[in-house]
Scaffold this motif. Structure first.
Motif, PDB file in Angstrom:
ATOM      1  N   ASP A   1       0.840  -1.285   0.099  1.00 36.63           N
ATOM      2  CA  ASP A   1       0.082   0.081  -0.076  1.00 36.63           C
ATOM      3  C   ASP A   1       0.724   1.343   0.123  1.00 36.63           C
ATOM      4  N   ALA A   2       0.376   2.288  -0.808  1.00 34.39           N
ATOM      5  CA  ALA A   2       1.205   3.463  -0.849  1.00 34.39           C
ATOM      6  C   ALA A   2       1.085   4.302   0.694  1.00 34.39           C
ATOM      7  N   VAL A   3       2.334   4.851   1.023  1.00 38.55           N
ATOM      8  CA  VAL A   3       2.244   5.634   2.269  1.00 38.55           C
ATOM      9  C   VAL A   3       3.076   7.031   1.855  1.00 38.55           C
ATOM     10  N   GLN A   4       2.624   7.828   2.594  1.00 40.20           N
ATOM     11  CA  GLN A   4       3.343   9.287   2.336  1.00 40.20           C
ATOM     12  C   GLN A   4       4.451   9.377   3.217  1.00 40.20           C
ATOM     13  N   LEU A   5       5.406   9.710   2.760  1.00 42.88           N
ATOM     14  CA  LEU A   5       6.734   9.928   3.599  1.00 42.88           C
ATOM     15  C   LEU A   5       6.585  10.659   4.522  1.00 42.88           C
ATOM     16  N   GLY A   6       7.037  10.098   5.843  1.00 43.42           N
ATOM     17  CA  GLY A   6       6.909  10.886   7.051  1.00 43.42           C
ATOM     18  C   GLY A   6       8.432  11.769   7.143  1.00 43.42           C
ATOM     19  N   SER A   7       8.496  12.870   6.628  1.00 39.74           N
ATOM     20  CA  SER A   7       9.600  13.783   6.679  1.00 39.74           C
ATOM     21  C   SER A   7       9.057  15.284   6.554  1.00 39.74           C
TER      22      SER A   7
ATOM     23  N   SER B   1      17.609  18.925  -0.463  1.00 39.36           N
ATOM     24  CA  SER B   1      18.033  17.351  -0.241  1.00 39.36           C
ATOM     25  C   SER B   1      17.734  17.042   1.122  1.00 39.36           C
ATOM     26  N   ALA B   2      17.618  15.800   1.452  1.00 39.15           N
ATOM     27  CA  ALA B   2      17.421  15.461   2.732  1.00 39.15           C
ATOM     28  C   ALA B   2      18.337  14.204   2.935  1.00 39.15           C
ATOM     29  N   GLN B   3      19.220  14.098   3.951  1.00 43.68           N
ATOM     30  CA  GLN B   3      20.238  13.248   4.308  1.00 43.68           C
ATOM     31  C   GLN B   3      19.413  11.954   4.941  1.00 43.68           C
ATOM     32  N   ASN B   4      19.921  10.822   4.505  1.00 45.97           N
ATOM     33  CA  ASN B   4      19.444   9.538   5.004  1.00 45.97           C
ATOM     34  C   ASN B   4      20.000   9.293   6.483  1.00 45.97           C
ATOM     35  N   ARG B   5      19.021   9.068   7.481  1.00 49.37           N
ATOM     36  CA  ARG B   5      19.598   8.973   8.751  1.00 49.37           C
ATOM     37  C   ARG B   5      18.930   7.571   9.137  1.00 49.37           C
ATOM     38  N   ASN B   6      19.466   6.291   8.614  1.00 46.84           N
ATOM     39  CA  ASN B   6      19.079   5.037   8.982  1.00 46.84           C
ATOM     40  C   ASN B   6      17.464   4.810   8.560  1.00 46.84           C
ATOM     41  N   GLY B   7      17.491   5.297   7.435  1.00 42.16           N
ATOM     42  CA  GLY B   7      16.296   5.191   6.717  1.00 42.16           C
ATOM     43  C   GLY B   7      15.177   6.222   6.815  1.00 42.16           C
ATOM     44  N   LYS B   8      15.415   7.303   7.882  1.00 44.07           N
ATOM     45  CA  LYS B   8      14.699   8.533   7.980  1.00 44.07           C
ATOM     46  C   LYS B   8      15.292   9.735   7.554  1.00 44.07           C
ATOM     47  N   TYR B   9      14.270  10.660   7.276  1.00 48.03           N
ATOM     48  CA  TYR B   9      14.785  11.801   6.880  1.00 48.03           C
ATOM     49  C   TYR B   9      14.234  12.915   7.659  1.00 48.03           C
ATOM     50  N   PRO B  10      14.856  13.213   8.790  1.00 47.59           N
ATOM     51  CA  PRO B  10      14.641  14.408   9.754  1.00 47.59           C
ATOM     52  C   PRO B  10      14.474  15.552   9.432  1.00 47.59           C
ATOM     53  N   GLU B  11      15.592  15.909   8.585  1.00 46.65           N
ATOM     54  CA  GLU B  11      16.071  17.373   8.288  1.00 46.65           C
ATOM     55  C   GLU B  11      16.258  17.460   6.651  1.00 46.65           C
ATOM     56  N   VAL B  12      15.961  18.601   6.367  1.00 52.68           N
ATOM     57  CA  VAL B  12      16.096  19.169   4.754  1.00 52.68           C
ATOM     58  C   VAL B  12      17.066  20.390   4.810  1.00 52.68           C
ATOM     59  N   GLN B  13      17.334  20.505   3.697  1.00 55.61           N
ATOM     60  CA  GLN B  13      18.338  21.902   3.515  1.00 55.61           C
ATOM     61  C   GLN B  13      18.337  22.096   2.090  1.00 55.61           C
ATOM     62  N   GLU B  14      18.562  23.434   1.554  1.00 58.70           N
ATOM     63  CA  GLU B  14      18.365  23.804   0.383  1.00 58.70           C
ATOM     64  C   GLU B  14      19.825  23.526  -0.467  1.00 58.70           C
TER      65      GLU B  14
END
Length: 303
Positions: free
Chosen positions: A151-157, A187-200
């Motif tokens: 099932d499709a899931v909206q990315l939690g980030s 961009s959003a850095q990979n943190r063990n499969g999570k993407y808690p931060e974004v940056q230009e």
């Protein structure tokens, strides 16, 4: 057996071995073509339409193509007149590619789906889904199963806190995407499969950016900057410097960019080919093109 006959026999065996080796290499190349890229003959440094009549179909728009890391699946966006934007796909089944058909990841939960990207480091397919253009574009994903998808899931980030699309991923899992509201790359850095931060992403201009698997360059497209009288869009490349900054966008050559609109660049998982879309008429009906990535490497600044 006299000496001359021995020499003749040796020469014959060597020639036979060389011919056999050449045939094995040729067969391997043909096998790679048949299994990796929909049976299409690979292009050189002049772009060619990809899979005409099968993937690139006249009278509609195709864009945003993505291959699985194993090169045995492909996904791309189709835009037909008076129809919703949709993702189409095909899989390699044995020695044959399946018929191209619509994916429908969200099963009707969202009206339109586009810009798929098959993850390079896990089982996900990322994509954009929305109900109303320029209002609720978000990044979703499905997990690739053996014969279907989850099932499709909206990315939690936090990346989904805004209107976003055209997501893609480097080999290390970092995500790159376009923020529609800000009209900039993030961009959003990979943190063990999570993407808690974004940056230009600090580049001078460009959107619909696509990161190379190793993150050594970023492709974007923008309105032609070399001639103010031109209104067409071209593809540019930014190379990563040793200090992590990006070069100014460099326009790809006239082999890729024309007087028509070029955009939606992507790089195959093996880094061998650049794919992009080109609109060649006043109605902006487009096809997918591909070309070897050497065309990018020729522009890399000398150090």
């Amino acid at each position: 057996m006299n000496r001359n006959n021995v020499i003749l026999l040796a020469i014959t065996l060597v020639l036979s071995a060389c011919q056999s080796k050449k045939q094995q290499v040729k067969n391997a190349d043909l096998s790679e073509v048949a299994h990796s890229y929909f049976g299409q003959k690979p292009p050189g440094l002049i772009p060619e339409v990809f899979a005409p009549g099968i993937v690139s179909v006249n009278g509609r728009n195709e864009s945003g193509i993505s291959f699985s890391p194993e090169l045995d699946e492909l996904y791309f966006t189709v835009n037909k007149e008076d129809e919703e934007l949709a993702i189409y796909f095909s899989r390699l089944n044995g020695n044959q590619w399946t018929a191209v058909k619509r994916a429908n990841f969200t099963k009707g939960r969202k009206k339109e789906e586009l810009y798929p990207f098959v993850s390079l480091n896990d089982s996900r397919i990322y994509f954009t889904a929305f109900d109303s253009i320029f209002s609720d574009e978000k990044i979703w994903y499905v997990n690739r199963l053996e014969d279907s998808w989850s099932d499709a899931v909206q990315l939690g980030s936090p990346l989904n806190d805004d209107q976003v699309f055209y997501i893609n991923q480097a080999t290390n899992g970092d995500l790159f995407y376009t923020n529609i509201s800000k009209r900039k790359m993030f961009s959003a850095q990979n943190r063990n499969g999570k993407y808690p931060e974004v940056q230009e992403v600090e580049i001078d201009f460009g959107h619909h950016g696509f990161i190379s698997p190793s993150q050594d360059y970023l492709l974007v497209y923008a309105q032609n900057k070399e001639n103010e009288d031109r209104k067409d869009f071209d593809i540019y490349v930014c190379f990563k410097e040793n200090d992590g900054t990006w070069t100014k966008p460099i326009r790809l050559g006239n082999e890729v960019n024309s007087s028509f609109n070029e955009g939606c660049p992507s790089i195959t998982p093996d880094s061998k080919y650049l794919f992009f879309t080109r609109s060649e008429d006043e109605n902006n009906v487009s096809n997918l093109y591909w070309v070897r990535t050497e065309i990018i490497e020729k522009l890399r600044p000398k150090r």
